[in-house]
Design a protein around this motif. Structure first.
Motif, short mmCIF file in Angstrom:
data_model
loop_
_atom_site.label_atom_id
_atom_site.label_comp_id
_atom_site.label_asym_id
_atom_site.label_seq_id
_atom_site.Cartn_x
_atom_site.Cartn_y
_atom_site.Cartn_z
N ARG A 148 0.85 -1.21 0.00
CA ARG A 148 0.00 0.00 0.00
C ARG A 148 0.88 1.25 0.00
O ARG A 148 2.03 1.21 0.44
CB ARG A 148 -0.94 0.00 1.21
N THR A 149 0.29 2.36 -0.46
CA THR A 149 1.01 3.64 -0.42
C THR A 149 0.23 4.68 0.37
O THR A 149 0.59 5.84 0.39
CB THR A 149 1.31 4.15 -1.85
N THR A 150 -0.86 4.27 1.01
CA THR A 150 -1.59 5.19 1.90
C THR A 150 -1.00 5.07 3.29
O THR A 150 -0.56 3.99 3.70
CB THR A 150 -3.08 4.82 2.00
N THR A 151 -0.99 6.19 4.01
CA THR A 151 -0.47 6.13 5.37
C THR A 151 -1.11 7.22 6.23
O THR A 151 -1.78 8.12 5.71
CB THR A 151 1.07 6.26 5.38
N LYS A 152 -0.92 7.08 7.53
CA LYS A 152 -1.38 8.11 8.47
C LYS A 152 -0.13 8.73 9.09
O LYS A 152 0.82 8.02 9.41
CB LYS A 152 -2.23 7.48 9.58
N TYR A 153 -0.16 10.05 9.25
CA TYR A 153 1.05 10.77 9.65
C TYR A 153 0.67 11.87 10.63
O TYR A 153 -0.39 12.48 10.50
CB TYR A 153 1.67 11.34 8.36
N LYS A 154 1.53 12.09 11.62
CA LYS A 154 1.25 13.11 12.63
C LYS A 154 2.31 14.20 12.56
O LYS A 154 3.50 13.88 12.44
CB LYS A 154 1.29 12.45 14.01
N GLU A 155 1.88 15.44 12.59
CA GLU A 155 2.84 16.55 12.62
C GLU A 155 2.25 17.71 13.40
O GLU A 155 1.09 18.08 13.16
CB GLU A 155 3.15 16.99 11.17
N SER A 156 3.02 18.27 14.32
CA SER A 156 2.56 19.41 15.12
C SER A 156 1.16 19.17 15.71
O SER A 156 0.28 20.03 15.57
CB SER A 156 2.55 20.70 14.29
N ASP A 157 0.95 18.01 16.29
CA ASP A 157 -0.33 17.65 16.92
C ASP A 157 -1.50 17.58 15.94
O ASP A 157 -2.65 17.67 16.35
CB ASP A 157 -0.68 18.65 18.03
N CYS A 158 -1.21 17.49 14.66
CA CYS A 158 -2.29 17.35 13.67
C CYS A 158 -2.15 15.99 12.99
O CYS A 158 -1.03 15.47 12.86
CB CYS A 158 -2.19 18.43 12.60
N LEU A 159 -3.28 15.44 12.56
CA LEU A 159 -3.28 14.13 11.91
C LEU A 159 -3.52 14.28 10.41
O LEU A 159 -4.34 15.10 10.00
CB LEU A 159 -4.43 13.30 12.46
N PHE A 160 -2.83 13.47 9.65
CA PHE A 160 -3.01 13.52 8.21
C PHE A 160 -3.10 12.09 7.65
O PHE A 160 -2.45 11.19 8.17
CB PHE A 160 -1.83 14.23 7.52
N GLU A 161 -3.90 11.97 6.61
CA GLU A 161 -3.98 10.69 5.90
C GLU A 161 -3.84 11.00 4.42
O GLU A 161 -4.40 11.99 3.95
CB GLU A 161 -5.35 10.07 6.19
#
Ligand SMILES: C[S@@+](CC[C@H](N)C(=O)[O-])C[C@H]1O[C@@H](n2cnc3c(N)ncnc32)[C@H](O)[C@@H]1O
Length: 335
Positions: A148-161
Motif C-alpha cells: 500500500r502507499t496510503t499512510t497516516k502521519y502526525k505533525e505538530s499535533d495534527c493528523l493527516f492521511e
C-alpha cells in the motif's frame, strides 16, 4: 542442520554476490568458515559452478540486529555495503529509500533488511529519481512489507492521511509549516495556493483558533484527502478547500487575504500576479522558490521590480542540490 553452499575462500566474494543476487541467501543464519572454505546458508540448491551443497550446523543471527549497516553486512557483498544510503524518509509507517542504479539487483534484499530494523516500518518503498508532472507526485515502488502507499502521519499535533502515490507530501517542509504558523496573529484570513493535502493550512488553523484558511489545489485526490484531513482535525468551520486551478479560482474570490502561502517552488513566480489580485496593503506573502545560490539576488531583484512587494526576509528552507536551495521569500505587499 542448515543447507549450505561450500565454496573455496578465493571464490567466497563471487559466490556471495551470486547467491544474494539470485535470492538464495538464507539471512537467518551466520555463514561459517574453516581454513580453506566458506559455508553460506542457502534457502535451496541452485545451479552454480562456484561450490557444492551440503548440510551443516550454523548459528542463527540475533533476531534484532544492532544497525542497518550490520544487516547490510550480512546480505550484501562487503564492497557494496557503503554504497547504500542508510538514511531514509519515514512518512507515517512508510520508509522511503534511495537506491542507486548500481545496487538495483539488491533492492529487495536492502528493503527487507530495513523492514527488520524498525517495527514502526510496515512498508519499504523506493524513491524515484524525480518528482514529476503538474500534481508533483512521486511514484513509489513498493519493495517490501504491505502492498500500500496510503499512510497516516502526525505533525505538530495534527493528523493527516494520504496516498503517497496520488498526492504530493513532504515532511521536510515541517519546520517551515511551524515557522509560518508561528508568524500568524489572531484572526488572520489566509490563502494557501497549491495546498496539496492541506498541511500548511491545518497546522496554522490548529495553532490559531480564530484564523480562517482557504486552500486551492488542482489535484482532485489531494483535495479529497485535504477535506478528510480537515475533518480529522475538526477544522471544518474554519478551513476550506477548493478544487481547481489558482489562475481560474482566484479571480472568482471576493475577499482580500492577510497572508498568502505559495507552495509551488519551481514555478511560483508565474502566479505572483494572481496572488496579488486578492491582497491589500500589508498582506504578507510567503513564496517558495528553488534557486542556485548565485542567482537568488537577481531573482529577488526581478520580482521586486515587476510587482508591488518588498522582501522582508529570505529563508533557506532546505537544500536542493549542490549550491541550490529551496528559499522562502517572506514578502509584504505595498500598494
Ligand atoms: C509542491 S506541491 C505542495 C503541496 C502542499 N502545499 C504541501 O506542502 O504538501 C504543489 C501542489 O500544487 C498543485 N498545483 C500545481 N499547479 C496548480 C495550479 N495551477 N493550481 C492549483 N494547484 C496546483 C499540485 O497538484 C501539488 O499538489
Amino acid at each position: 542442520m542448515t543447507l549450505v553452499l561450500k565454496v573455496s575462500k578465493k571464490n567466497g566474494e563471487d559466490a556471495k554476490t551470486d547467491l544474494i543476487a539470485k535470492n538464495y541467501f538464507n539471512g537467518l543464519y551466520k555463514p561459517d568458515s574453516d581454513k580453506n572454505h566458506i559455508y553460506f546458508p542457502v534457502t535451496s540448491e541452485f545451479k552454480t559452478k562456484l561450490g557444492t551443497f551440503e548440510n551443516r550446523n550454523l548459528s542463527k543471527f540475533k533476531s534484532k540486529p544492532a544497525s542497518l549497516r550490520e544487516l547490510f553486512m550480512k546480505v550484501l557483498p562487503i564492497k557494496l555495503v557503503d554504497d547504500v544510503r542508510r538514511s531514509y524518509d519515514l512518512i507515517g509507517d512508510i520508509a522511503i529509500i534511495e537506491i542507486p542504479d548500481s545496487l538495483k539487483k539488491y533492492e529487495k534484499v536492502i528493503a527487507n533488511s530495513l523492514l527488520k530494523t524498525n517495527s514502526k516500518i510496515k512498508v519499504v518503498a523506493k524513491k524515484p529519481s524525480k518528482i514529476d508532472g503538474k500534481y508533483r507526485i512521486r511514484k513509489l515502488k513498493i519493495l517490501a512489507g504491505e502492498k500500500r502507499t496510503t499512510t497516516k502521519y502526525k505533525e505538530s499535533d495534527c493528523l493527516f492521511e494520504f496516498d503517497l502515490n496520488k498526492t504530493y507530501f513532504s515532511q521536510r517542509l515541517s519546520n517551515e509549516r511551524l515557522r509560518l504558523a508561528n508568524k500568524v496573529k489572531g484572526s488572520e484570513k489566509i490563502l494557501v495556493m497549491f495546498s496539496g493535502i492541506a498541511p500548511f493550512g491545518i497546522i496554522i488553523a490548529k495553532k490559531h483558533p480564530f484564523a480562517k484558511v482557504l486552500n486551492i489545489e488542482l489535484n482532485p485526490n489531494a483535495v479529497t484527502y485535504a477535506k478528510k484531513n480537515i475533518e480529522l482535525n475538526h477544522l471544518e468551520s474554519r478551513v476550506f478547500s477548493i478544487k481547481g486551478d489558482v489562475k481560474i479560482e482566484i479571480p472568482k474570490l471576493k475577499e482580500k487575504f492577510d497572508r498568502i502561502i505559495m507552495v509551488l517552488p519551481h514555478d511560483n513566480e508565474k502566479f505572483l500576479s494572481d496572488a496579488l489580485k486578492v491582497t491589500k496593503n500589508g498582506t504578507k506573502i510567503h513564496m517558495y522558490t528553488i534557486q542556485e545560490e548565485s542567482n537568488i539576488n537577481k531573482f529577488k531583484k526581478e520580482i521586486c521590480s515587476n510587482h508591488p512587494i518588498r522582501i522582508v526576509n529570505t529563508v533557506k528552507a532546505g537544500d536542493y542540490g549542490p549550491k541550490m536551495w529551496r528559499y522562502c521569500l517572506d514578502m509584504k505587499v505595498i500598494e
